[in-house]
Design an enzyme around this catalytic site. Structure first.
Site, mmCIF file in Angstrom:
data_model
loop_
_atom_site.group_PDB
_atom_site.id
_atom_site.type_symbol
_atom_site.label_atom_id
_atom_site.label_comp_id
_atom_site.label_asym_id
_atom_site.label_seq_id
_atom_site.Cartn_x
_atom_site.Cartn_y
_atom_site.Cartn_z
ATOM 1 N N HIS A 85 0.837 -1.196 0.000
ATOM 2 C CA HIS A 85 0.000 0.000 0.000
ATOM 3 C C HIS A 85 0.875 1.251 0.000
ATOM 4 O O HIS A 85 1.316 1.705 1.046
ATOM 5 C CB HIS A 85 -0.905 -0.040 1.228
ATOM 6 C CG HIS A 85 -2.098 0.852 1.098
ATOM 7 N ND1 HIS A 85 -2.032 2.059 0.460
ATOM 8 C CD2 HIS A 85 -3.377 0.700 1.496
ATOM 9 C CE1 HIS A 85 -3.235 2.621 0.480
ATOM 10 N NE2 HIS A 85 -4.065 1.805 1.108
ATOM 11 N N HIS A 88 -2.622 6.931 -0.527
ATOM 12 C CA HIS A 88 -3.555 7.495 0.451
ATOM 13 C C HIS A 88 -2.952 8.002 1.748
ATOM 14 O O HIS A 88 -3.595 7.935 2.803
ATOM 15 C CB HIS A 88 -4.648 6.464 0.778
ATOM 16 C CG HIS A 88 -5.638 6.313 -0.342
ATOM 17 N ND1 HIS A 88 -6.647 5.377 -0.323
ATOM 18 C CD2 HIS A 88 -5.783 6.983 -1.500
ATOM 19 C CE1 HIS A 88 -7.364 5.480 -1.429
ATOM 20 N NE2 HIS A 88 -6.855 6.453 -2.168
ATOM 21 N N TYR A 90 -0.524 6.826 3.623
ATOM 22 C CA TYR A 90 0.101 5.900 4.557
ATOM 23 C C TYR A 90 1.627 6.057 4.468
ATOM 24 O O TYR A 90 2.139 6.857 3.683
ATOM 25 C CB TYR A 90 -0.333 4.460 4.264
ATOM 26 C CG TYR A 90 -1.777 4.210 4.603
ATOM 27 C CD1 TYR A 90 -2.164 3.901 5.905
ATOM 28 C CD2 TYR A 90 -2.768 4.299 3.634
ATOM 29 C CE1 TYR A 90 -3.487 3.678 6.230
ATOM 30 C CE2 TYR A 90 -4.100 4.076 3.948
ATOM 31 C CZ TYR A 90 -4.464 3.769 5.250
ATOM 32 O OH TYR A 90 -5.766 3.559 5.565
ATOM 33 N N ARG A 137 -0.120 -0.539 -4.785
ATOM 34 C CA ARG A 137 -1.146 0.501 -4.927
ATOM 35 C C ARG A 137 -0.518 1.881 -4.742
ATOM 36 O O ARG A 137 0.186 2.111 -3.749
ATOM 37 C CB ARG A 137 -2.253 0.302 -3.880
ATOM 38 C CG ARG A 137 -3.442 1.206 -4.156
ATOM 39 C CD ARG A 137 -4.595 0.997 -3.187
ATOM 40 N NE ARG A 137 -5.838 1.421 -3.808
ATOM 41 C CZ ARG A 137 -6.905 1.845 -3.152
ATOM 42 N NH1 ARG A 137 -6.909 1.892 -1.827
ATOM 43 N NH2 ARG A 137 -7.986 2.209 -3.787
ATOM 44 N N GLY A 208 -14.238 5.935 -7.934
ATOM 45 C CA GLY A 208 -15.402 6.581 -8.527
ATOM 46 C C GLY A 208 -16.090 5.794 -9.629
ATOM 47 O O GLY A 208 -17.048 6.279 -10.213
HETATM 48 C C1 LIG Z 1 -15.297 2.267 4.479
HETATM 49 C C2 LIG Z 1 -14.095 2.559 3.645
HETATM 50 C C3 LIG Z 1 -12.830 2.277 4.163
HETATM 51 C C4 LIG Z 1 -11.721 2.540 3.405
HETATM 52 N N1 LIG Z 1 -10.504 2.265 3.946
HETATM 53 C C5 LIG Z 1 -9.401 2.513 3.238
HETATM 54 C C6 LIG Z 1 -8.136 2.246 3.796
HETATM 55 O O1 LIG Z 1 -7.998 1.777 4.918
HETATM 56 N N2 LIG Z 1 -7.062 2.536 3.058
HETATM 57 C C7 LIG Z 1 -7.167 3.062 1.806
HETATM 58 O O2 LIG Z 1 -6.169 3.335 1.180
HETATM 59 N N3 LIG Z 1 -8.346 3.310 1.236
HETATM 60 C C8 LIG Z 1 -9.464 3.061 1.916
HETATM 61 N N4 LIG Z 1 -10.673 3.334 1.365
HETATM 62 C C9 LIG Z 1 -10.735 3.906 0.006
HETATM 63 C C10 LIG Z 1 -10.982 2.821 -1.025
HETATM 64 O O3 LIG Z 1 -9.907 1.913 -1.063
HETATM 65 C C11 LIG Z 1 -11.174 3.390 -2.434
HETATM 66 O O4 LIG Z 1 -9.968 3.968 -2.875
HETATM 67 C C12 LIG Z 1 -12.242 4.458 -2.450
HETATM 68 O O5 LIG Z 1 -13.405 3.971 -1.829
HETATM 69 C C13 LIG Z 1 -12.555 4.908 -3.892
HETATM 70 O O6 LIG Z 1 -13.078 3.850 -4.660
HETATM 71 P P1 LIG Z 1 -14.653 3.756 -4.915
HETATM 72 O O7 LIG Z 1 -15.061 5.042 -5.599
HETATM 73 O O8 LIG Z 1 -14.823 2.545 -5.804
HETATM 74 O O9 LIG Z 1 -15.312 3.611 -3.597
HETATM 75 C C14 LIG Z 1 -11.824 3.078 2.099
HETATM 76 C C15 LIG Z 1 -13.094 3.354 1.585
HETATM 77 C C16 LIG Z 1 -14.213 3.102 2.345
HETATM 78 C C17 LIG Z 1 -15.560 3.415 1.755
#
Ligand SMILES: Cc1cc2nc3c(=O)[nH]c(=O)nc-3n(C[C@H](O)[C@H](O)[C@H](O)COP(=O)(O)O)c2cc1C
Length: 289
Positions: A85, A88, A90, A137, A208
């Site tokens: 990872h 985001h 981290y 990622r 998205g």
């Molecule tokens: C409940 C929830 C928890 C998430 N936790 C993490 C996380 O711990 N680390 C991370 O990098 N992204 C996390 N994400 C972001 C997702 O990995 C993803 O990048 C984000 O939801 C965008 O994709 P989507 O539009 O398909 O939802 C989280 C998203 C949600 C909704």
């Protein structure tokens, strides 16, 4: 789509939240570790993050080794692969991005230096479990937690070119830039094209996407696979629903970031269950936006 599900189910992300963590959650109340000792600015939620402790140069090999050990443990526990990872905000992302990396050692300054920690982690994990079990990622455009880069294109390009040096690497997974609002509708900017073009292996895009947009970018060759977050959370049988073009459960934002591992995580109904009496369910999942 089904391949995307298999990858999601089988690969466990290896991540080190550190800087964005709070000392309360770290053994003995220690400060979270980071590339920097700058504290994250409180956000709209008024969450106050602990002041991090900048890793000393001589501590970094141990952290790299922690990733190696975690990867080994994941494979021994039965996972088919691991996702490193580097996105985001981290720990790996903190080293890569110049807003969060103010180091003066060989891990700070030039792009090559800022990416050194990421490369060392990938080297160690690939040597331990094999490139074909390692995905990475990255989110060069994302600016969560005060973690952004002044030249995300250069950063993303540098990293995908580094990833090309691992023959057979499982995949590169990139997060789209923040969505733009165009005529009142959220629009994916498809800003990953330069990286897709430079990367020789399997390229996963996320951020998205819905069914239509996901199919389109795979058909166009913009991505080999699309990863889904919120839609998957709300729909445990998402690939099947996509296959049938069935309606989706609406995800509930209010249960996204809670400490309850069931409500909003494992209680969304499968297609067949939808016929059951929804009154018995803990909450109704009606809040998609
Ligand atoms: C409940 C929830 C928890 C998430 N936790 C993490 C996380 O711990 N680390 C991370 O990098 N992204 C996390 N994400 C972001 C997702 O990995 C993803 O990048 C984000 O939801 C965008 O994709 P989507 O539009 O398909 O939802 C989280 C998203 C949600 C909704």
């Amino acid at each position: 789509m089904v391949q995307a599900q298999a990858a999601t189910e089988a690969a466990i992300p290896l991540m080190a939240p550190y800087k964005m963590g709070r000392s309360l959650r770290i053994p003995n109340g220690q400060a979270p570790i980071s590339s920097t000792d700058k504290q994250i600015t409180p956000d709209d939620s008024h969450m106050v993050y602990s002041k991090p402790r900048r890793l000393r140069t001589d501590e970094i090999p141990q952290i790299v080794d922690d990733f190696r050990v975690a990867a080994r443990n994941a494979i021994e526990a039965g996972f088919d692969g691991v996702e490193i990872h580097g996105a985001h905000g981290y720990l790996i992302d903190q080293f890569m991005k110049d807003s969060a990396n103010d180091r003066t050692d060989q891990y700070g300054g030039s792009l090559e230096n800022r990416c050194r920690f990421a490369v060392e982690v990938i080297d160690a994990v690939v040597a331990e479990v094999g490139a074909d079990r390692v995905g990475v990622r990255l989110s060069p455009y994302i600016d969560f937690m005060d973690c952004f880069d002044s030249d995300p294109e250069a950063l993303g390009s540098y990293m995908v070119q580094r990833l090309n040096k691992y023959p057979g690497l499982l995949y590169c997974h990139m997060v789209e830039p923040r969505m733009a609002i165009v005529e009142g509708r959220r629009k994916i900017t498809h800003g990953l094209l330069p990286f897709r073009k430079q990367f020789n292996g399997t390229f996963i895009a996320s951020g998205g996407y819905d069914r239509e947009e996901g199919n389109k970018v795979v058909d166009d060759g913009y991505a080999d696979l699309v990863a889904y977050g919120r839609l998957f959370l709300g729909n445990p049988d998402l690939p099947r629903r996509f296959e049938l073009n069935a309606p989706l459960n609406k995800y509930d934002r209010s249960t996204f970031y809670t400490h309850n591992s069931v409500v909003g995580y494992t209680d969304y109904p499968f297609l067949e269950e939808k016929k059951e009496d929804s009154a018995t369910r803990p909450h109704s999942h009606t809040n998609q936006s």
